[in-house]
Design a protein around this motif. Structure first.
Motif, PDB file in Angstrom:
ATOM      1  N   PHE A  68      -4.484   5.720  -9.013  1.00 17.61           N
ATOM      2  CA  PHE A  68      -4.596   4.560  -9.895  1.00 17.61           C
ATOM      3  C   PHE A  68      -3.735   4.687 -11.147  1.00 17.61           C
ATOM      4  O   PHE A  68      -2.895   3.824 -11.448  1.00 17.61           O
ATOM      5  CB  PHE A  68      -6.074   4.358 -10.249  1.00 17.61           C
ATOM      6  CG  PHE A  68      -6.331   3.524 -11.472  1.00 17.61           C
ATOM      7  CD1 PHE A  68      -5.797   2.249 -11.575  1.00 17.61           C
ATOM      8  CD2 PHE A  68      -7.118   4.002 -12.516  1.00 17.61           C
ATOM      9  CE1 PHE A  68      -6.048   1.464 -12.691  1.00 17.61           C
ATOM     10  CE2 PHE A  68      -7.375   3.230 -13.629  1.00 17.61           C
ATOM     11  CZ  PHE A  68      -6.828   1.960 -13.725  1.00 17.61           C
ATOM     12  N   GLU A  90     -10.799  -1.129  -5.094  1.00 22.03           N
ATOM     13  CA  GLU A  90     -10.104  -0.121  -4.298  1.00 22.03           C
ATOM     14  C   GLU A  90      -9.040   0.587  -5.142  1.00 22.03           C
ATOM     15  O   GLU A  90      -8.904   1.812  -5.101  1.00 22.03           O
ATOM     16  CB  GLU A  90      -9.443  -0.784  -3.085  1.00 22.03           C
ATOM     17  CG  GLU A  90      -8.640   0.194  -2.212  1.00 22.03           C
ATOM     18  CD  GLU A  90      -7.754  -0.520  -1.210  1.00 22.03           C
ATOM     19  OE1 GLU A  90      -7.805  -0.161  -0.018  1.00 22.03           O
ATOM     20  OE2 GLU A  90      -6.974  -1.414  -1.613  1.00 22.03           O
ATOM     21  N   PHE A  91      -8.301  -0.204  -5.935  1.00 22.46           N
ATOM     22  CA  PHE A  91      -7.212   0.344  -6.724  1.00 22.46           C
ATOM     23  C   PHE A  91      -7.726   1.154  -7.913  1.00 22.46           C
ATOM     24  O   PHE A  91      -7.334   2.323  -8.107  1.00 22.46           O
ATOM     25  CB  PHE A  91      -6.313  -0.794  -7.208  1.00 22.46           C
ATOM     26  CG  PHE A  91      -5.113  -0.344  -7.992  1.00 22.46           C
ATOM     27  CD1 PHE A  91      -4.171   0.502  -7.441  1.00 22.46           C
ATOM     28  CD2 PHE A  91      -4.911  -0.799  -9.293  1.00 22.46           C
ATOM     29  CE1 PHE A  91      -3.054   0.905  -8.158  1.00 22.46           C
ATOM     30  CE2 PHE A  91      -3.806  -0.411 -10.021  1.00 22.46           C
ATOM     31  CZ  PHE A  91      -2.867   0.449  -9.455  1.00 22.46           C
ATOM     32  N   THR A  92      -8.609   0.579  -8.704  1.00 25.26           N
ATOM     33  CA  THR A  92      -9.045   1.266  -9.927  1.00 25.26           C
ATOM     34  C   THR A  92      -9.871   2.508  -9.639  1.00 25.26           C
ATOM     35  O   THR A  92      -9.938   3.408 -10.478  1.00 25.26           O
ATOM     36  CB  THR A  92      -9.849   0.310 -10.828  1.00 25.26           C
ATOM     37  OG1 THR A  92     -10.985  -0.176 -10.121  1.00 25.26           O
ATOM     38  CG2 THR A  92      -8.993  -0.854 -11.291  1.00 25.26           C
ATOM     39  N   ARG A 115      -0.175  -1.149  -2.289  1.00 25.99           N
ATOM     40  CA  ARG A 115      -0.834  -0.556  -1.121  1.00 25.99           C
ATOM     41  C   ARG A 115       0.110  -0.500   0.069  1.00 25.99           C
ATOM     42  O   ARG A 115       0.285   0.537   0.722  1.00 25.99           O
ATOM     43  CB  ARG A 115      -2.082  -1.350  -0.746  1.00 25.99           C
ATOM     44  CG  ARG A 115      -2.848  -0.748   0.413  1.00 25.99           C
ATOM     45  CD  ARG A 115      -3.904  -1.681   0.993  1.00 25.99           C
ATOM     46  NE  ARG A 115      -4.747  -2.259  -0.025  1.00 25.99           N
ATOM     47  CZ  ARG A 115      -4.716  -3.544  -0.386  1.00 25.99           C
ATOM     48  NH1 ARG A 115      -3.866  -4.375   0.210  1.00 25.99           N
ATOM     49  NH2 ARG A 115      -5.527  -4.004  -1.318  1.00 25.99           N
ATOM     50  N   SER A 155      -9.221   4.635  -7.266  1.00 26.11           N
ATOM     51  CA  SER A 155      -8.447   5.538  -6.416  1.00 26.11           C
ATOM     52  C   SER A 155      -7.832   6.707  -7.176  1.00 26.11           C
ATOM     53  O   SER A 155      -7.706   6.695  -8.407  1.00 26.11           O
ATOM     54  CB  SER A 155      -7.332   4.758  -5.717  1.00 26.11           C
ATOM     55  OG  SER A 155      -6.312   4.422  -6.642  1.00 26.11           O
ATOM     56  N   GLU A 163      -9.890  -5.674  -3.864  1.00 24.64           N
ATOM     57  CA  GLU A 163      -8.597  -5.098  -4.226  1.00 24.64           C
ATOM     58  C   GLU A 163      -8.669  -4.362  -5.557  1.00 24.64           C
ATOM     59  O   GLU A 163      -8.154  -3.233  -5.692  1.00 24.64           O
ATOM     60  CB  GLU A 163      -7.530  -6.200  -4.303  1.00 24.64           C
ATOM     61  CG  GLU A 163      -7.083  -6.752  -2.978  1.00 24.64           C
ATOM     62  CD  GLU A 163      -8.031  -7.809  -2.418  1.00 24.64           C
ATOM     63  OE1 GLU A 163      -7.798  -8.266  -1.289  1.00 24.64           O
ATOM     64  OE2 GLU A 163      -9.013  -8.175  -3.117  1.00 24.64           O
ATOM     65  N   ILE A 213      -1.397  -5.332  -6.569  1.00 27.19           N
ATOM     66  CA  ILE A 213      -2.142  -4.229  -5.936  1.00 27.19           C
ATOM     67  C   ILE A 213      -1.877  -4.204  -4.436  1.00 27.19           C
ATOM     68  O   ILE A 213      -1.642  -3.139  -3.843  1.00 27.19           O
ATOM     69  CB  ILE A 213      -3.648  -4.378  -6.228  1.00 27.19           C
ATOM     70  CG1 ILE A 213      -3.933  -4.127  -7.712  1.00 27.19           C
ATOM     71  CG2 ILE A 213      -4.466  -3.420  -5.356  1.00 27.19           C
ATOM     72  CD1 ILE A 213      -5.349  -4.467  -8.132  1.00 27.19           C
ATOM     73  N   ASN A 214      -1.913  -5.378  -3.817  1.00 29.48           N
ATOM     74  CA  ASN A 214      -1.625  -5.446  -2.383  1.00 29.48           C
ATOM     75  C   ASN A 214      -0.230  -4.918  -2.076  1.00 29.48           C
ATOM     76  O   ASN A 214      -0.012  -4.200  -1.091  1.00 29.48           O
ATOM     77  CB  ASN A 214      -1.753  -6.892  -1.888  1.00 29.48           C
ATOM     78  CG  ASN A 214      -3.178  -7.401  -1.916  1.00 29.48           C
ATOM     79  OD1 ASN A 214      -4.124  -6.635  -1.868  1.00 29.48           O
ATOM     80  ND2 ASN A 214      -3.329  -8.710  -1.996  1.00 29.48           N
ATOM     81  N   SER A 236      -6.434   3.842   1.147  1.00 28.67           N
ATOM     82  CA  SER A 236      -5.188   3.707   0.381  1.00 28.67           C
ATOM     83  C   SER A 236      -5.248   4.470  -0.930  1.00 28.67           C
ATOM     84  O   SER A 236      -6.310   4.884  -1.390  1.00 28.67           O
ATOM     85  CB  SER A 236      -4.927   2.230   0.087  1.00 28.67           C
ATOM     86  OG  SER A 236      -4.737   1.513   1.274  1.00 28.67           O
ATOM     87  N   PHE A 237      -4.105   4.622  -1.534  1.00 27.96           N
ATOM     88  CA  PHE A 237      -3.964   5.160  -2.890  1.00 27.96           C
ATOM     89  C   PHE A 237      -4.597   6.547  -3.037  1.00 27.96           C
ATOM     90  O   PHE A 237      -5.140   6.886  -4.083  1.00 27.96           O
ATOM     91  CB  PHE A 237      -4.582   4.212  -3.910  1.00 27.96           C
ATOM     92  CG  PHE A 237      -4.089   2.796  -3.835  1.00 27.96           C
ATOM     93  CD1 PHE A 237      -2.719   2.518  -3.884  1.00 27.96           C
ATOM     94  CD2 PHE A 237      -4.971   1.727  -3.708  1.00 27.96           C
ATOM     95  CE1 PHE A 237      -2.261   1.208  -3.808  1.00 27.96           C
ATOM     96  CE2 PHE A 237      -4.520   0.423  -3.630  1.00 27.96           C
ATOM     97  CZ  PHE A 237      -3.158   0.155  -3.684  1.00 27.96           C
TER      98      PHE A 237
END
Length: 706
Positions: free
Chosen positions: A300, A293-295, A401, A297, A290, A397-398, A246-247
């Motif tokens: 982000f 994964e987000f930070t 995504r 990416s 979560e 965040i979810n 993702s992202f």
């Protein structure tokens, strides 16, 4: 220590797919209102279905009018501010359904939303004091017996995506409708009522940016319909996410768990010290999948700047998070500038969007702080609020995504976000909240936390709102004390760590654990202790050293490890160190040279630290107990027999009577008495006291300070 960098994720984190948890045997025993509660609790306690405090449920049930005796239709709907996962029957507002429908005569357009809320109390059934939710019209204006409105991540991902309406059509066809964004209120209820009337085939409606609402003829059917719709959305999104990470994929590597924990323990107190304002903050750290994964990416920074979508998320996380460069975390000037920039951004947002009647600007400090490689930190006025803010940003965040998997993520429009944050109805709710307890926002570390004085002190601090880390060398005992306090005060405000205060590394680890768990440190209670009694000729080097290791060096190690964190709060009113001394630290005692002189050393250390700490707002004071026998682990051991022998009396009740009669006031001294003295030094009521000793000994002329 593991210092490796975790390998990049090769696939997106999937959405959880809920399943029905309905139990017909349980349901068969319940009344209609109890069935509504059962359904609500099932939905709210399943975080794949809705987030904490999110969503509302209703049922239109027959009730006997207490005035006329006639049977009338009553709307049972979740009350304002409740949580459907944990609420009880008294969490529902009850309103006359016919009166709710009659309110339509007072509605002239969208500008009347706030006015319509004022009519809801006039519809109250049976004098129920529970305030009705702003979402009540969504339930009352629909002609269905049972209605659910929930905000699960998979649903909000559809509702907050440019491809959401098309995805809704692809998943459910014309069974589920779509309404564009509209702030919750009476107008949205009217839009929903009219849409359903024009589309009688629909079984539910997606509310853009807001969630889904659906219905059925009975409680079980409604519950299972809700769960099935969420499962459909999650399955659809998971198919889309299966294509890859993702992202935009990872561009930062996550540090090892040990390094992330150490980084959070170092960074959170420094950020907290910069977040000046009316009240201190408490922090919460998460390095869940979560957050990482987000930070880590590629997308982000772009997505973080957009902010959140669902009002439930936004109200708890502010307009946007603060993001930090992981390569510059050691630079205090950089952190200070980032906090200043965030406050300036928030002030500009307020000025751009404020209305003539908007409430005054609230705290401009960030709530959510995101750091690639490390994770997510959240700060709020109390621990529970900080934790929930972190969880809600995890939900956001979810949502991002899933939304990006089917289109472009759409955040709340800035003006809409402001109008929700500074809604006069929301302000009125805030004004109705009780004043915070005096120690809310304070964080304490209590050594010897499993003992009588330590546990009593922790309880006293938590009773007035403080968060407490219990430190004790006895893992079993401190864990048991923590468990009891978690039931009494809530699990958010108390944690424990195993710590021998004679071990420099363990003391440093306990301070770091406090910083990581709560975001910093305001109060140190150095209480870990031992006691020994022996004539000088029988006092061994080992016994002498043991007393000094625990009672003098242990206090020194605790204060030294905490000092940088305590200094960092100088701009926010300062901090407090309290040493638990002893009457024997100021009055000589027979056959106790090691113990008494070590206590005297600790007392003098406190005076030295009071001098050193004053320029940094660190107050250092001593509480001197005497003969705290009941509830004390020290008196359960050899010390009791040794002191009885020194006085030539029996070690049972005769010893207690001896100390009671020896005191000037002829009274027992209890752990709770010591706790009250510590509480005095910990709080603002002693803000101008440092370098002092307070005797809590029922009166002993030998111990009078001079």
């Amino acid at each position: 220590m593991n210092t490796t960098v975790a390998p990049p994720r090769s696939a997106a984190i999937p959405f959880a797919v809920p399943a029905s948890r309905w139990d017909d045997q349980v349901a068969a025993t319940l009344s209609p209102p109890e069935l509504l509660l059962y359904r609500s609790n099932l939905l709210g306690s399943d975080l794949t279905v809705t987030n904490f405090g999110g969503g509302n449920t209703s049922a239109k049930l027959p009730g006997v009018d207490p005035l006329t005796g006639e049977t009338v239709e009553v709307l049972w709907v979740k009350g304002s501010g409740g949580d459907i996962g944990s609420m009880k029957l008294d969490g529902f507002a009850t309103l006359y359904q016919d009166k709710l429908l009659a309110l339509a005569a007072h509605y002239e357009g969208p500008e009347d939303d706030d006015k319509m809320v004022g009519y809801l109390p006039h519809c109250t059934f049976n004098l129920n004091g529970r305030a009705a939710s702003i979402d009540t019209p969504l339930h009352s204006l629909l002609p269905f017996a049972h209605v659910d409105h929930v905000h699960p991540d998979a649903i909000i991902a559809l509702a907050a995506s440019s491809g959401g309406e098309a995805a809704t059509q692809a998943i459910w066809g014309d069974r589920i409708g779509w309404l564009p964004w509209k702030r919750p209120g009476y107008t949205l209820g009217v839009m929903l009522r009219d849409y359903v009337a024009a589309n009688p085939q629909v079984e539910g409606v997606m509310l853009a940016g807001h969630g889904i609402i659906c219905w059925a003829d009975d409680a079980k059917a409604c519950y299972e319909h809700t769960v099935r719709l969420i499962a459909d959305a999650a399955g659809y999104l998971n198919d889309k996410l299966a294509a890859g990470p993702s992202f935009g994929g990872e561009v930062h590597g996550a540090l090892s768990p040990e390094m992330r924990a150490a980084a959070a323990a170092d960074l959170m107190p420094r950020l907290r010290g910069l977040m000046t304002g009316a009240r201190r903050k408490v922090g919460h750290f998460s390095d869940d999948a979560e957050a990482l994964e987000f930070t880590n990416s590629a997308q982000f920074e772009r997505l973080a700047a957009l902010g959140t979508s669902c009002p439930d998320h936004f109200l708890r996380t502010k307009i946007a998070p603060l993001t930090l460069d992981p390569a510059r975390l050691a630079d205090d000037a950089y952190l200070a500038q980032k906090i200043d920039d965030y406050r300036a951004m928030y002030e500009a947002y307020y000025e751009r969007c404020k209305r003539p009647n908007s409430p005054a600007m609230r705290d401009p400090n960030p709530i959510v702080v995101l750091v690639p490689g490390i994770g997510r930190m959240t700060f709020a006025a109390d621990k529970t609020t900080a934790r929930l803010a972190g969880e809600f940003y995890g939900n956001a965040i979810n949502v991002m995504r899933g939304a990006e998997a089917i289109g472009d993520y759409i955040a709340l429009d800035e003006q809409e976000a402001f109008d929700i944050e500074y809604w006069l109805l929301e302000e009125a709710k805030l004004q109705r909240m009780p004043a915070p307890k005096p120690l809310v926002g304070r964080i304490a570390l209590v050594t010897g936390g499993a003992g009588g004085i330590g546990a009593a002190t922790a309880a006293r601090l938590m009773a007035d709102g403080a968060c407490v880390m219990l430190a004790d060398r006895d893992a079993g005992s401190v864990g048991e004390v923590e468990s009891g306090f978690a039931k009494q005060f809530g699990k958010d405000v108390v944690k424990s760590v195993v710590c021998d205060v004679t071990d420099e590394a363990q003391v440093a680890a306990a301070v770091a654990a406090t910083a990581r768990e709560f975001g910093g440190l305001d109060v140190i209670v150095a209480n870990a202790g031992i006691a020994s009694s022996a004539p000088i000729e029988e006092t061994t080097i080992e016994l002498w050293n043991r007393n000094y290791d625990v009672l003098a060096q242990g206090y020194f190690l605790t204060a030294r490890a905490a000092w940088p964190l305590l200094k960092g709060m100088a701009a926010q009113g300062g901090t407090s160190v309290v040493f638990i001394g002893s009457k024997n630290g100021v009055a000589a005692a027979t056959n106790a040279s090691a113990y008494a002189s070590a206590k005297a050393a600790a007392n003098h250390l406190a005076r030295c630290l009071a001098l050193e700490g004053a320029p940094h707002g660190i107050r250092v004071n001593v509480v001197n107990p005497d003969a705290v026998i009941r509830g004390s682990r020290i008196w359960d051991g050899d010390w009791r027999k040794e002191r009885a022998s020194a006085h030539g009396i029996d070690s049972g009740k005769e010893l207690e009577e001896h100390y009671r009669q020896r005191s000037m006031l002829k009274r027992d001294v209890l752990p709770s008495d010591i706790a009250e003295a510590v509480y005095f030094f910990a709080g603002d009521q002693s803000a101008k006291s440092t370098g002092n000793m307070l005797n809590v000994d029922a009166g002993n002329a030998q111990a009078f300070t001079r």
